[in-house]
Design a protein around this motif. Sequence first.
Motif, PDB file in Angstrom:
ATOM      1  N   LEU A  16     -16.592  95.392  55.358  1.00  0.00           N
ATOM      2  CA  LEU A  16     -17.263  96.446  56.117  1.00  0.00           C
ATOM      3  C   LEU A  16     -16.441  97.722  56.128  1.00  0.00           C
ATOM      4  O   LEU A  16     -16.991  98.825  56.056  1.00  0.00           O
ATOM      5  N   LEU A  17     -15.134  97.584  56.210  1.00  0.00           N
ATOM      6  CA  LEU A  17     -14.272  98.760  56.215  1.00  0.00           C
ATOM      7  C   LEU A  17     -14.358  99.484  54.867  1.00  0.00           C
ATOM      8  O   LEU A  17     -14.483 100.714  54.821  1.00  0.00           O
ATOM      9  N   LEU A  21     -15.840 103.247  54.115  1.00  0.00           N
ATOM     10  CA  LEU A  21     -15.130 104.324  53.427  1.00  0.00           C
ATOM     11  C   LEU A  21     -15.981 104.900  52.292  1.00  0.00           C
ATOM     12  O   LEU A  21     -16.042 106.125  52.102  1.00  0.00           O
ATOM     13  N   LEU A  22     -16.635 104.017  51.554  1.00  0.00           N
ATOM     14  CA  LEU A  22     -17.511 104.481  50.468  1.00  0.00           C
ATOM     15  C   LEU A  22     -18.695 105.278  51.025  1.00  0.00           C
ATOM     16  O   LEU A  22     -19.064 106.328  50.487  1.00  0.00           O
ATOM     17  N   ALA A  23     -19.279 104.759  52.105  1.00  0.00           N
ATOM     18  CA  ALA A  23     -20.400 105.476  52.727  1.00  0.00           C
ATOM     19  C   ALA A  23     -19.938 106.821  53.272  1.00  0.00           C
ATOM     20  O   ALA A  23     -20.675 107.817  53.214  1.00  0.00           O
ATOM     21  N   LEU A  96     -14.309 104.380  60.495  1.00  0.00           N
ATOM     22  CA  LEU A  96     -14.547 104.058  61.906  1.00  0.00           C
ATOM     23  C   LEU A  96     -15.930 103.441  62.093  1.00  0.00           C
ATOM     24  O   LEU A  96     -16.119 102.535  62.917  1.00  0.00           O
ATOM     25  N   PHE A  97     -16.890 103.925  61.328  1.00  0.00           N
ATOM     26  CA  PHE A  97     -18.248 103.381  61.382  1.00  0.00           C
ATOM     27  C   PHE A  97     -18.236 101.907  60.982  1.00  0.00           C
ATOM     28  O   PHE A  97     -18.897 101.076  61.586  1.00  0.00           O
ATOM     29  N   ALA A 102     -18.419  96.217  62.536  1.00  0.00           N
ATOM     30  CA  ALA A 102     -17.799  94.895  62.529  1.00  0.00           C
ATOM     31  C   ALA A 102     -17.699  94.328  63.942  1.00  0.00           C
ATOM     32  O   ALA A 102     -17.916  93.134  64.169  1.00  0.00           O
ATOM     33  N   PHE A 103     -17.375  95.188  64.898  1.00  0.00           N
ATOM     34  CA  PHE A 103     -17.269  94.732  66.284  1.00  0.00           C
ATOM     35  C   PHE A 103     -18.645  94.444  66.881  1.00  0.00           C
ATOM     36  O   PHE A 103     -18.824  93.488  67.638  1.00  0.00           O
TER      37      PHE A 103
END
Length: 254
Positions: A16-17, A21-23, A96-97, A102-103
């Motif tokens: 997800l991280l 980053l790609l998004a 951060l998104f 993820a949370f």
Amino acid sequence: MPLTQEGAVAPAVRSLLVWGLLAGLVGGVLAFGFASAFGEPSVAAAISLEEAGSEGHSHDTGHSHGEEAEVVPRSFQATGGLAVGTLAYGVGLGGLFGLATAFAYGRIGSASPRGTVAAVLGIGYPAVVLVPFLTYPANPPAVGSGDTIGERTGLFFGMLGISLALAVAAVVVARKLVGRLGGWTATLVAGVGYLVLVTVVAKLLPTVQEVPVGFPGALLWEFRIASLGTSAVLWGGIAIAFATLVQRGLTRAE
């Protein structure tokens, strides 16, 4: 199921991280294009007004201090500098998104991956962008005093922090009320409570009004709309690209 595990980070969180980053890179590119097309013209117009005012003042007083050398040329600020800024901010926000998703995944009812991304967008954008912007809107060059920039920056980020904290509290309250009121009513009650509290906070915080007399209202409006539009394109681009990657990746993994 939540993606986080006790004492460790699930592999899906790392995915997800990376997807975030790609998004963020995609969102940054889109935001750069929007800011170049719609934001830079108003910035250039405001700078022209500022320079015209400075020249008029020097002529009126009979003194000329000469032209100050630009540390960063305006031509680079409007192109390369803008690109670096929007891309760096987009990548950071995308990361951060990803962490926020993820949370939240598995903790917001039975929402799908894309539903969770939509929830993060629906909570994060108003709390991080809209509320602080409406309280302390962005100003173009020639608006605002250099002597108060520290105070204005502090007030803006203070409002951002309060808004985000209240948004998190609203989510917690909504989760606690779901069992008694149902999902829709609990969300509505928590959302209204958030709006009431941030409105009260905004009214209690000091106001900042430094738009000079005679500054074109149309130009000020154009700049602020472009600023808000750039952030909307950035967040929207990140959300769409991220939701696509997340839905494919997590669905395949499951």
